[in-house]
Design an enzyme around this catalytic site. Structure first.
Site, PDB file in Angstrom:
ATOM      1  N   LYS A 322       0.812  -1.222   0.000  1.00 50.59           N
ATOM      2  CA  LYS A 322       0.000   0.000   0.000  1.00 50.59           C
ATOM      3  C   LYS A 322       0.848   1.277   0.000  1.00 50.59           C
ATOM      4  O   LYS A 322       0.495   2.257  -0.652  1.00 50.59           O
ATOM      5  CB  LYS A 322      -0.918   0.011   1.224  1.00 50.59           C
ATOM      6  CG  LYS A 322      -2.026  -1.023   1.181  1.00 50.59           C
ATOM      7  CD  LYS A 322      -2.936  -0.882   2.394  1.00 50.59           C
ATOM      8  CE  LYS A 322      -3.989  -1.973   2.362  1.00 50.59           C
ATOM      9  NZ  LYS A 322      -4.998  -1.825   3.406  1.00 50.59           N
ATOM     10  N   ALA A 409      -0.273   1.241  16.076  1.00 53.13           N
ATOM     11  CA  ALA A 409       0.178   2.451  15.383  1.00 53.13           C
ATOM     12  C   ALA A 409       0.799   2.077  14.037  1.00 53.13           C
ATOM     13  O   ALA A 409       1.670   2.765  13.518  1.00 53.13           O
ATOM     14  CB  ALA A 409       1.175   3.213  16.250  1.00 53.13           C
TER      15      ALA A 409
HETATM   16  P1  ATR Z   1      -0.617  -3.170   9.921  1.00 52.46           P
HETATM   17  O1  ATR Z   1      -0.326  -2.547   8.588  1.00 52.46           O
HETATM   18  O2  ATR Z   1      -1.521  -4.389   9.805  1.00 52.46           O
HETATM   19  O3  ATR Z   1      -1.128  -2.209  10.924  1.00 52.46           O
HETATM   20  P2  ATR Z   1       2.025  -3.056  11.045  1.00 52.46           P
HETATM   21  O4  ATR Z   1       2.277  -1.763  10.397  1.00 52.46           O
HETATM   22  O5  ATR Z   1       3.120  -4.095  11.074  1.00 52.46           O
HETATM   23  O6  ATR Z   1       0.763  -3.799  10.422  1.00 52.46           O
HETATM   24  O7  ATR Z   1       1.544  -2.763  12.569  1.00 52.46           O
HETATM   25  C1  ATR Z   1       1.290  -3.784  13.468  1.00 52.46           C
HETATM   26  C2  ATR Z   1       0.755  -3.185  14.747  1.00 52.46           C
HETATM   27  O8  ATR Z   1       0.491  -4.247  15.652  1.00 52.46           O
HETATM   28  C3  ATR Z   1       1.757  -2.285  15.457  1.00 52.46           C
HETATM   29  O9  ATR Z   1       1.062  -1.293  16.169  1.00 52.46           O
HETATM   30  C4  ATR Z   1       2.430  -3.269  16.410  1.00 52.46           C
HETATM   31  O10 ATR Z   1       3.031  -2.681  17.542  1.00 52.46           O
HETATM   32  P3  ATR Z   1       4.592  -2.174  17.493  1.00 52.46           P
HETATM   33  O11 ATR Z   1       4.574  -0.874  16.775  1.00 52.46           O
HETATM   34  O12 ATR Z   1       4.990  -2.101  18.888  1.00 52.46           O
HETATM   35  O13 ATR Z   1       5.337  -3.245  16.720  1.00 52.46           O
HETATM   36  C5  ATR Z   1       1.260  -4.089  16.832  1.00 52.46           C
HETATM   37  N1  ATR Z   1       1.650  -5.380  17.377  1.00 52.46           N
HETATM   38  C6  ATR Z   1       2.072  -6.453  16.696  1.00 52.46           C
HETATM   39  N2  ATR Z   1       2.336  -7.467  17.531  1.00 52.46           N
HETATM   40  C7  ATR Z   1       2.070  -7.026  18.786  1.00 52.46           C
HETATM   41  C8  ATR Z   1       2.123  -7.611  20.090  1.00 52.46           C
HETATM   42  N3  ATR Z   1       2.512  -8.883  20.256  1.00 52.46           N
HETATM   43  N4  ATR Z   1       1.752  -6.855  21.146  1.00 52.46           N
HETATM   44  C9  ATR Z   1       1.334  -5.593  20.969  1.00 52.46           C
HETATM   45  N5  ATR Z   1       1.265  -4.977  19.767  1.00 52.46           N
HETATM   46  C10 ATR Z   1       1.628  -5.678  18.699  1.00 52.46           C
END
Ligand code: ATR
Length: 542
Positions: A322, A409
């Protein structure tokens, strides 16, 4: 033609496969190498031709290990078996069309020659095949020419190659189109049935990246497309194949042709996307001669070349592309719209020029929809923002001054936060990694009231000031980690609206807790459908 490759190891199994997919194929391929030895013996000695094979065109294929099949024995024995089988059954089976698949390297082999002669004597036809399992050749047209020229006139060349990525796919599709065009010109004087006959070729892109060639066979001029029944032991059936029913019903294969408009979705992985089911059903409902295909894509500039080659009218864009597709439009905006910008993989390659982009796309920095304008230029949009808001607004018509907490985020959160702020909501972004939440809040600060916090109990006071609506955008709680709960430290009062934008599984632990407390819950399914519907409206405009 939809070819159904029969992969059972007994004749009863084969017959059952045919029955399971009756009405979904136009031609059958019997894989003799997958049959047990005793079953092959039975078949060649039976005086009656198998009932399932009567009244339908049939391809006899006896694949060696080296070509991806299961036969590891003597080649002469293999080819002699084919001759014997044709002798035994041709009269019963040739009526609807009988084809023998023979590899190009057996063209001068005595037993191979004999098999071709026997088939010809009974009016059968030869498919002259080559399989390349490690790559797509540099010049697939040259290989097709070799295949078409190595045997008797009128044979059907078949080239099956491994498509290792988007760039290979571009080369293969370009070859298929050139083959068709070249034959058009070359045969101008030939006339009659021979002209149509000599254009025939079978082109197969194997592997996930080659998947579009299977669905688009009628569009790129392949004589047939192979499909097979999904099963556990499918190691001898080419990867990336689909089942005949999906081909016939989901992709409406039989209604596709050289003038069918092409739409699709790019992402990686993307073969399990639900978008094809949605958009193909829409095209069907509207009676539009169009097809929507998943394009697993590892090289976005290469895909842009494919858009030119196939005159692709519109695409959905999903993870992880995207942002990169949004960059086409941002770069064009910086340099003045309507110029062809962005680096195509091949210097000088023909790519569609870039036109306008929507406000949401530019603000969020993510593009999930591309269509063509009247001049063929690419127009970018982001239907995730409106697709997110629509199900929410139907429950909470006025978002102004509502306190909303967004968990996460990442890319998905960006569209959500932008949509909420544009609607006047007060937003708190909570994220595991605090600085990402802070930078998202900082970036959107000019649009409204937005603050940031860490995803931990210390944020509870702020959360309680933003708990009219909670939006969950992270992958936490998704399969396979279904026990996880990103808000385990928060107890629902029952007055909150919980919006979970992830849709597998439909009931996460968080959703279950919110429901138990009496909260109104919106699932990700609704957002998927809303954004897909908006995309469909955009596709209808192009
Ligand atoms: P997407 O485009 O689907 O939003 P992304 O940009 O990789 O995917 O974002 C994933 C989100 O899930 C992020 O906010 C991530 O938190 P971090 O910024 O700390 O990585 C969150 N996330 C993924 N795994 C997590 C976990 N085990 N606990 C808490 N937050 C998680």
């Amino acid at each position: 033609m939809i070819c159904f490759t029969l992969s059972a190891d007994t004749l009863e199994g084969v017959s059952a496969q045919v029955n399971r997919y009756r009405g979904c194929f136009d031609i059958l391929e019997l894989r003799l190498d997958l049959l047990r030895q005793d079953e092959r013996e039975r078949l060649v000695h039976d005086t009656a031709s198998p009932a399932w094979a009567i009244g339908v065109p049939l391809i006899l294929t006896f694949r060696r290990l080296s070509d991806g099949g299961a036969w590891n024995g003597d080649d002469t024995e293999r080819l002699n078996y084919l001759s014997a089988l044709v002798e035994q059954h041709a009269e019963g089976l040739v009526g609807e069309g009988l084809f023998l698949d023979l590899e190009d390297d057996v063209v001068a082999h005595d037993a191979g020659r004999k098999a071709a002669d026997v088939a010809a004597r009974y009016g059968g036809e030869i498919i002259r095949s080559r399989h390349v399992f490690d790559r797509t050749p540099e010049d697939p047209v040259a290989v097709l020419r070799e295949l078409a020229g190595c045997g008797d006139p009128g044979e059907i060349p078949k080239l099956a190659v491994q498509v290792r990525g988007s760039r290979d796919l571009v080369r293969l599709v370009r070859a298929a189109i050139a083959w068709l065009d070249g034959m058009d010109a070359g045969d101008a004087g030939a006339g009659g049935a021979g002209e149509a006959r000599d254009k025939r070729a079978i082109i197969v892109g194997m592997g996930a990246y080659g998947f579009p060639t299977r669905v688009l066979a009628p569009r790129i001029g392949s004589f047939l497309s192979y499909s097979s029944e999904p099963s556990k032991g499918r190691e001898h059936v080419a990867p990336g194949q689909i089942d005949p029913r999906s081909m016939a019903e989901l992709y409406r294969y039989r209604s596709l042709g050289p003038t069918t408009e092409v739409f699709g979705i790019i992402g990686n992985p993307v073969l399990h996307s639900r978008s094809p089911a949605f958009h193909n059903a829409e095209f069907d409902r509207k009676g539009r001669n169009a097809v929507y295909v998943p394009f697993p894509t590892d090289d976005v500039p290469a895909f842009r070349e494919l858009m030119a080659l196939l005159h692709i009218r519109g695409v959905s864009v999903t993870i992880p592309h995207k942002e990169m597709v949004a960059d086409w439009f941002r770069a064009a905006g910086a340099e003045g719209a309507s110029r062809a910008v962005g680096t195509a993989g091949d210097p000088g390659a023909d790519v569609p020029a870039v036109g306008e982009a929507s406000t949401e796309l530019l603000a969020v920095g993510a593009c999930n929809t591309v269509i063509r304008d009247a001049d063929g230029r690419l127009v970018g949009a982001n239907t995730d923002v409106a697709g997110f808001l629509e199900p929410l607004r139907s429950r909470v018509p006025e978002l102004r001054d509502r306190g909303v907490t967004v968990i996460g985020a990442g890319g998905a959160a960006r569209a959500v936060v932008y949509g909420l702020l544009s609607s006047g909501a007060r937003v708190l972004v909570l994220n595991r990694t605090l600085h990402r939440a802070e930078s998202l809040a900082g970036e959107y600060a000019k649009l409204g009231q937005v603050t940031a916090g860490a995803l931990e109990p210390g944020s509870l006071p702020a959360l309680r000031l933003h708990n009219d609506i909670l939006v969950q955008t992270t992958s936490v709680g998704m399969q396979p980690d279904t026990d996880a709960d990103p808000l385990a430290f928060y107890e629902f009062a029952g007055t909150e609206v919980l919006y979970e934008i992830i849709y597998t599984p439909p009931v996460t632990r968080l959703v279950a807790r919110a429901k138990e407390a009496g909260c109104l819950v919106i699932g990700g399914e609704e957002m998927f459908l809303a954004q897909a519907k908006l995309q469909s409206d955009l596709f209808a405009q192009t």
